[in-house]
Design a protein around this motif. Structure first.
Motif, short mmCIF file in Angstrom:
data_model
loop_
_atom_site.label_atom_id
_atom_site.label_comp_id
_atom_site.label_asym_id
_atom_site.label_seq_id
_atom_site.Cartn_x
_atom_site.Cartn_y
_atom_site.Cartn_z
N MET A 183 98.79 2.69 36.40
CA MET A 183 99.56 3.37 37.44
C MET A 183 98.90 3.15 38.81
SD MET A 183 100.41 7.44 38.00
CE MET A 183 100.41 7.87 36.28
N TRP A 184 99.74 3.03 39.86
CA TRP A 184 99.20 2.88 41.22
C TRP A 184 98.30 4.05 41.58
CZ3 TRP A 184 99.74 -1.57 43.63
CH2 TRP A 184 100.89 -2.34 43.46
N GLN A 185 97.24 3.78 42.29
CA GLN A 185 96.42 4.83 42.89
C GLN A 185 96.61 4.79 44.40
OE1 GLN A 185 92.46 3.79 41.50
NE2 GLN A 185 92.60 5.27 39.83
N LEU A 186 97.00 5.94 44.97
CA LEU A 186 97.21 6.01 46.42
C LEU A 186 96.04 6.75 47.06
CD1 LEU A 186 99.07 5.65 48.91
CD2 LEU A 186 100.05 7.88 48.34
N PHE A 187 95.27 6.03 47.86
CA PHE A 187 94.14 6.63 48.57
C PHE A 187 94.65 7.23 49.87
CE2 PHE A 187 90.32 5.27 46.24
CZ PHE A 187 90.92 4.43 45.32
N THR A 188 94.52 8.56 49.99
CA THR A 188 95.07 9.23 51.16
C THR A 188 94.53 10.65 51.29
OG1 THR A 188 97.12 9.81 52.29
CG2 THR A 188 97.07 10.19 49.91
N PHE A 189 94.90 11.32 52.39
CA PHE A 189 94.64 12.75 52.55
C PHE A 189 95.98 13.40 52.91
CE2 PHE A 189 94.71 13.03 57.23
CZ PHE A 189 94.57 11.70 57.58
N PRO A 190 96.11 14.74 52.70
CA PRO A 190 97.44 15.36 52.77
C PRO A 190 98.17 15.17 54.10
CG PRO A 190 95.91 16.86 51.71
CD PRO A 190 95.08 15.71 52.22
N LEU A 191 97.45 15.06 55.22
CA LEU A 191 98.14 15.02 56.51
C LEU A 191 98.21 13.62 57.12
CD1 LEU A 191 96.99 18.37 58.18
CD2 LEU A 191 99.15 17.83 57.04
N CYS A 192 98.04 12.57 56.30
CA CYS A 192 98.21 11.21 56.82
C CYS A 192 99.69 10.89 56.91
CB CYS A 192 97.51 10.19 55.91
SG CYS A 192 97.94 8.48 56.34
N PRO A 193 100.23 10.74 58.13
CA PRO A 193 101.69 10.54 58.26
C PRO A 193 102.15 9.20 57.67
CG PRO A 193 100.61 10.27 60.38
CD PRO A 193 99.56 10.77 59.44
N ALA A 197 110.66 11.40 59.34
CA ALA A 197 110.38 12.67 58.66
C ALA A 197 108.88 12.81 58.39
CB ALA A 197 111.17 12.74 57.35
N ALA A 198 108.21 11.70 58.10
CA ALA A 198 106.78 11.74 57.82
C ALA A 198 106.01 12.23 59.05
CB ALA A 198 106.28 10.35 57.40
N GLN A 199 106.32 11.67 60.22
CA GLN A 199 105.64 12.11 61.45
C GLN A 199 105.99 13.55 61.78
OE1 GLN A 199 103.31 10.30 63.09
NE2 GLN A 199 103.62 8.44 61.89
N VAL A 200 107.30 13.87 61.72
CA VAL A 200 107.74 15.23 62.06
C VAL A 200 107.07 16.25 61.13
CG1 VAL A 200 109.73 16.80 62.05
CG2 VAL A 200 109.94 14.54 63.11
N SER A 201 106.95 15.92 59.85
CA SER A 201 106.40 16.89 58.90
C SER A 201 104.92 17.19 59.18
CB SER A 201 106.60 16.41 57.46
OG SER A 201 105.72 15.35 57.14
N VAL A 202 104.17 16.18 59.56
CA VAL A 202 102.76 16.43 59.89
C VAL A 202 102.66 17.24 61.19
CG1 VAL A 202 100.54 15.38 60.50
CG2 VAL A 202 101.93 14.38 58.66
N ARG A 262 109.59 17.09 48.10
CA ARG A 262 108.97 18.29 47.52
C ARG A 262 107.46 18.19 47.33
NH1 ARG A 262 113.30 21.59 45.65
NH2 ARG A 262 114.85 21.21 47.29
N PRO A 263 106.96 17.08 46.78
CA PRO A 263 105.49 17.03 46.58
C PRO A 263 104.72 17.17 47.89
CG PRO A 263 106.59 15.19 45.47
CD PRO A 263 107.62 15.86 46.31
N LEU A 264 105.26 16.64 48.98
CA LEU A 264 104.57 16.73 50.27
C LEU A 264 104.53 18.17 50.77
CD1 LEU A 264 106.00 13.64 52.19
CD2 LEU A 264 104.06 13.77 50.62
#
Lengths: 223, 223
Positions: free
Chosen positions: A1-11, A168-173, A202-204
């Motif tokens: 499965m893909w692994q996504l390296f990130t933190f919650p507020l990365c737009p 939506a990604a930018q607006v949500s952060v 939903r997950p975001l």
């Protein structure tokens, strides 16, 4: 499965996660704070930025959110998000760049710096002048989003596209960080409520940045 | 014929011009200084940035250099510059982003600000600390370019690609502004000499920014 390296507020990771959600691509999140400068992370991505999408089976890392989105569009045919004619695709990509670069630089980046990095990393108070300026810039961008969704069905054209996901990604952060004031932006607000109600979102909305709770309205679909 | 709105030292326009040169796409240059904030230009591109590629026959403007490059790759098949398998294409796009964003932010943008904008627009002396920092960052990027062309035939893989064009575009603007010191970077220097000798590069080397002459070595193919 893909692994996504990130933190919650990365737009940029949020844009990618929305795309993976819309395309039903499974992945697991690996927490990465790029400002910590971890050697293993810089080896995967010399740009030092999230997201990185890693394939453990092939030991292969994909970097740069737009490059990864193009890769997934090319390799996973279902639910295309950069569809249509060449000019329509150019319009979607123009808007993705506008949100990734202009909205990010004007609004999301200063909010992340003042309200996240200063609180969690630098232990400094935010600069209220920089916050005011970011929120003023946000109004300008929301005006443009108002105009877009007033003149077309979705942000990038007649169908849901990567332009909606990038926006939506930018607006949500920015919203998580208290930087969005919807007053006078009914069209943009209506569009964002529709985006928030999508299963891919939903997950975001459920995810929180440690030590930095979102405002109460953030995860409400009708707020 | 396409009209390209740009100014001589816009690195993103240079990338696009190299692509149009490699693909033999005719265009005429229309001089635009985005910092002047001309209304007609902002109406064409709400991001307020060069390049804009305008089709006078259809009254249609294409904006954002990466979106325009993707459009030309999709619509003009000859000499593809984003070719290969999906992972190879992802690698090309990763590097384009690295040069467009990291190299630009670390090196080209501060050089443009200190040596072009302060001289021609703000009428201020350059900040020598900012210049030193940009040139230090340039060495780090040249190290990475050394490594790339040492481990593969071209910057993005086994064939000439948009990664070479994006890299050469940034390097050429930094070089015009006196920000490139090739000492210790023989591999990168050799690759750049090859790029400079391509017919697609000639129009760029001949063009000068008004009031800001390049250093003598700039246009020499073997320097």
């Amino acid at each position: 499965m893909w692994q996504l390296f990130t933190f919650p507020l990365c737009p940029f990771s949020r844009k990618l996660r929305l795309l993976m959600g819309e395309k039903n691509i499974a992945y697991e999140v690996v927490r990465e704070y790029p400002w910590e400068g971890r050697d293993g992370f810089w080896q995967m991505n010399p740009a030092g930025r999230t997201p990185v999408l890693f394939d453990p089976a092939r030991r292969h890392a994909l970097c740069d959110s737009r490059a990864i989105c193009e890769f997934l569009e090319e390799t996973v045919e279902r639910n295309p998000m950069t569809g249509g004619t060449a000019p329509q695709r150019a319009e979607i990509r123009r808007l993705v760049a506008l949100f990734d670069e202009n909205f990010y630089n004007d609004v999301t980046a200063p909010l992340l710096h003042e309200r996240m990095k200063k609180r969690l990393v630098l232990r400094q108070p935010p600069d209220s002048k920089a916050l005011r300026e970011a929120m003023k810039m946000a109004h300008g961008h929301l005006d443009y989003i108002d105009w877009l969704v007033d003149t077309r069905q979705w942000v990038g054209g007649s169908t849901l596209s990567l332009a909606d996901l990038a926006c939506a990604a930018q607006v949500s952060v920015a919203d998580y960080l208290g930087g969005i004031d919807w007053k006078g932006h009914d069209q943009a607000r209506g569009w964002y409520a529709v985006m928030k109600s999508r299963p891919s979102f939903r997950p975001l909305l459920a995810e929180k940045m440690e030590g930095l709770p979102p405002p109460p309205h953030y995860a409400l679909v009708d707020a």
